[in-house]
Write a protein that holds these residues in place. Structure first.
Motif, mmCIF file in Angstrom:
data_model
loop_
_atom_site.group_PDB
_atom_site.id
_atom_site.type_symbol
_atom_site.label_atom_id
_atom_site.label_comp_id
_atom_site.label_asym_id
_atom_site.label_seq_id
_atom_site.Cartn_x
_atom_site.Cartn_y
_atom_site.Cartn_z
ATOM 1 N N LEU A 107 0.533 -3.446 8.036
ATOM 2 C CA LEU A 107 1.759 -3.965 6.622
ATOM 3 C C LEU A 107 2.809 -4.315 7.912
ATOM 4 N N LYS A 108 3.098 -3.927 8.443
ATOM 5 C CA LYS A 108 4.545 -2.865 9.616
ATOM 6 C C LYS A 108 4.633 -4.507 10.628
ATOM 7 N N ASP A 109 3.317 -4.147 11.257
ATOM 8 C CA ASP A 109 3.014 -5.218 12.678
ATOM 9 C C ASP A 109 2.956 -6.424 12.142
ATOM 10 N N ASN A 110 2.632 -6.999 10.834
ATOM 11 C CA ASN A 110 2.225 -8.299 10.814
ATOM 12 C C ASN A 110 3.089 -8.780 9.178
ATOM 13 N N ASN A 111 4.294 -7.360 9.117
ATOM 14 C CA ASN A 111 5.506 -8.636 7.831
ATOM 15 C C ASN A 111 4.450 -9.029 6.833
ATOM 16 N N GLU A 112 3.401 -8.154 6.422
ATOM 17 C CA GLU A 112 2.624 -8.705 4.965
ATOM 18 C C GLU A 112 3.218 -7.605 4.188
ATOM 19 N N GLU A 113 2.305 -7.723 2.719
ATOM 20 C CA GLU A 113 2.930 -7.056 1.612
ATOM 21 C C GLU A 113 1.581 -6.766 1.091
#
Length: 250
Positions: A107-113
């Motif tokens: 989630l952090k590395d890919n800016n996902e929710e």
């Protein structure tokens, strides 16, 4: 990686035979900053006593005086949660040790929710029963109407970005209804192909009564989503077809 708090949500009902194994799988996580919020839904066995015996200050146990169902238990736990990230595990399932670390890093590395992973499918004594369920990437709200490939067990979402999403009053299908609501806020659910959890398939489980579940699934479309008779029947047909494929019946 900064370790923000993760809230783990668990409804518990008569799980004295499994809850200790579930705890051990959570305790073994390589990502240690979590709170485990368990709502015991008026169990008639020793589930609550076993949970109290864990003596882990990251565990928050609440015991309901009357049985109100899994949706109520999850919603109560959600209302008490304080974590940036929300995840779920039922009281008879297990995570592999890297589950939290891997999903949160994604989630952090890919800016996902929202992300979920593949998982292993076993019987009650943890013997392999079916092949691993492989997570499907880029699930959106339109796709999830056909069936629900996103399990509670391997999903993690960022509550600071999308808020806490409660479970609707959709008997036995509240998980699917919740994902439909959540995917109105999130463009896609992303997938990690690695199997990072273990799902027990129990023969006496209410979810094994497929006729009853099919009726409740139809009601999600007809009553909760207010679809017409034809559209509700259309989606229920594909839900059933996908279910047969999921369990190797086709």
């Amino acid at each position: 990686m900064e370790m923000e708090l993760v809230s783990i949500i668990t409804p518990c009902y008569n799980s004295e035979n499994y809850i200790a194994e579930t705890y051990q799988s959570i305790k073994a996580q390589s990502y240690p900053n979590w709170e485990w919020i368990i709502v015991d839904d008026c169990s008639s066995d020793k589930s609550a006593d076993i949970i109290r015996s864990f003596q882990d200050n990251r565990i928050k146990l609440f015991v309901e005086p009357i049985n109100k169902g899994a949706a109520n238990a999850r919603n109560k736990a959600l209302s008490l949660s304080k974590g940036k990230y929300i995840t779920f595990i039922d009281s008879d399932d297990l995570w592999l040790p890297s589950f939290l670390e891997t999903t949160i890093k994604y989630l952090k590395d890919n800016n996902e929710e929202l992300v979920y992973t593949s998982y292993k499918r076993v019987n009650e004594v943890l013997e392999p029963l079916l092949s691993d369920f492989i997570a499907i990437d880029n699930i959106n709200r339109n796709r999830i109407l056909y069936n629900c490939p996103i399990p509670m067990l391997t999903s993690v979402y960022d509550s600071t970005r999308i808020g806490k999403v409660s479970f609707p009053d959709a008997e036995l299908r509240e998980d699917h209804a919740m994902w439909i609501d959540l995917l109105a806020k999130v463009k896609y659910a992303r997938a990690i192909k690695e199997s990072l959890a273990i799902y027990r398939i129990r023969e006496e489980s209410v979810s094994r009564n497929k006729l009853n579940i099919a009726i409740k699934q139809y009601e999600v479309y007809r009553k909760y989503l207010k679809m017409n008779l034809f559209t509700s029947s259309y989606y229920t047909f594909f839900w059933a077809l996908n279910g047969l494929k999921k369990y190797g019946k086709l």
